[in-house]
Design an enzyme around this catalytic site. Structure first.
Site, mmCIF file in Angstrom:
data_model
loop_
_atom_site.group_PDB
_atom_site.id
_atom_site.type_symbol
_atom_site.label_atom_id
_atom_site.label_comp_id
_atom_site.label_asym_id
_atom_site.label_seq_id
_atom_site.Cartn_x
_atom_site.Cartn_y
_atom_site.Cartn_z
ATOM 1 C CB CYS A 230 51.460 14.634 4.070
ATOM 2 S SG CYS A 230 49.464 15.224 5.169
ATOM 3 C CG HIS B 290 48.073 13.090 0.314
ATOM 4 N ND1 HIS B 290 48.570 12.400 1.642
ATOM 5 C CD2 HIS B 290 47.519 14.592 0.929
ATOM 6 C CE1 HIS B 290 48.572 12.937 2.885
ATOM 7 N NE2 HIS B 290 48.190 13.866 3.089
ATOM 8 C CD GLU C 243 49.490 9.135 0.164
ATOM 9 O OE1 GLU C 243 49.901 9.782 -0.565
ATOM 10 O OE2 GLU C 243 49.115 9.199 0.850
#
Lengths: 89, 226
Positions: B87, B196, B198
């Site tokens: 990002c 994302h 994560e």
């Protein structure tokens, strides 16, 4: 020193388009396109060479991938005039 | 000994804690790096996480790309250090010229916050080697300036060289050219993507565990190399 930065013409500028549409709603005719950019006013010593000013613009103030820019060396008075929104009214 | 993965925090970074958690879930040791650091503490890889570094002043990622910590990161990346930008981290890596192209305002002007399906198109990079080519993963996308752009020559080169690593499986919600969600450097060791991974490592806190593959991929490669 004044640097004007605009999104490249070939890159979609949705903010500019939104502004253009709002103009239509104001009843303004004849505005075909709007591109929204940035206007930088820098206080720079006279000794700083043009190449250095160009480097500032092309490596930091603008991103060459998506933007184009114009560098102008102006006097303090011109820079101040350009810096005060009221002077354009 | 587990591999050590640096996670950078800039003023305005939001996702460093989740990125460090993802590293730990994958079996690595997360090492916090601060934006003013000039020593990478000998880490084996670096994650540049998401957020709004320096308040997105000037352009998203523009100030962070010129921060003290990025000097050694760029230098190490040129020597082959695996780097992942997520990002805002992707925006930073583009601004630092480690990755080609740029990320600009979403076509619809709206901030997009939802899960997206991505197709993994290159499974030979440092961060995707453990994921099957063509696999689809579901991860959250949350960005206002996520539309990937590059000039025609660059896009053609990226496609020819297989450097589009992630592509939106459905038409890109942000208007990204060629539906590009993520790209890599020519050596495949620097990868950036807007969504994302994560946030998708634990069903308790995300859509699933699809994102973990990026972190296990790099750790497997680092362990094999050790």
């Amino acid at each position: 020193m004044i640097v004007d930065v605009l999104p490249k013409a070939e890159i979609l500028d949705p903010q500019g388009q939104a502004v253009a549409r709002a103009m239509g709603r104001l009843g303004v005719a004849g505005v075909a396109d709007v591109r929204q950019g940035k206007h930088f006013v820098l206080e720079v010593d006279d000794e700083v060479p043009d190449a250095e000013l160009e480097r500032i613009a092309g490596t930091l103030l603008a991103n060459p991938v998506m933007e184009e820019w114009v560098v102008r060396r102006v006097s303090d008075a011109e820079a101040t005039a350009a810096d005060v929104p009221g002077t354009h009214a | 000994m587990s591999a050590r993965v640096g996670v950078i925090t800039f003023p305005g970074t939001l996702d460093d804690v989740d990125a460090a958690r993802a590293v730990r879930y994958a079996g690595g040791e997360a090492v916090s790096l601060w934006h003013r650091d000039t020593d990478l503490q000998g880490v084996d890889a670096v994650v540049v996480p998401g957020g709004f570094s320096y308040g997105d002043y000037l352009r998203a990622g523009a100030i962070a790309a010129r921060s003290p910590v990025m000097g050694p990161v760029v230098e190490a990346a040129h020597r082959g250090l695996p780097v992942l930008g997520i990002c805002n981290g992707f925006q930073i890596l583009c601004e630092a010229e480690l990755l080609p192209g740029a990320l600009v305002r979403n076509a619809g002007l709206r901030f997009i916050c939802r899960e997206v399906r991505l197709r993994v198109e290159n499974s030979t990079t440092a961060w995707t080697s453990g994921i099957a080519a063509g696999a689809e993963i579901t991860v959250p996308l949350k960005s206002g300036e996520g539309r990937f752009v590059a000039d025609d020559d660059t896009l053609a080169r990226l496609e020819d060289e297989g450097r589009v690593v992630f592509r939106y499986a459905d038409p890109a919600p942000n208007g990204a050219l060629h539906d590009v969600a993520g790209v890599c450097s020519d050596d495949g060791r620097v990868v950036g993507l807007m969504p994302h991974p994560e946030h998708a490592i634990d069903p308790l806190t995300g859509p699933g565990t699809d994102g973990l593959g990026l972190f296990t991929s790099v750790l497997a490669r680092l362990t094999a190399a050790a």
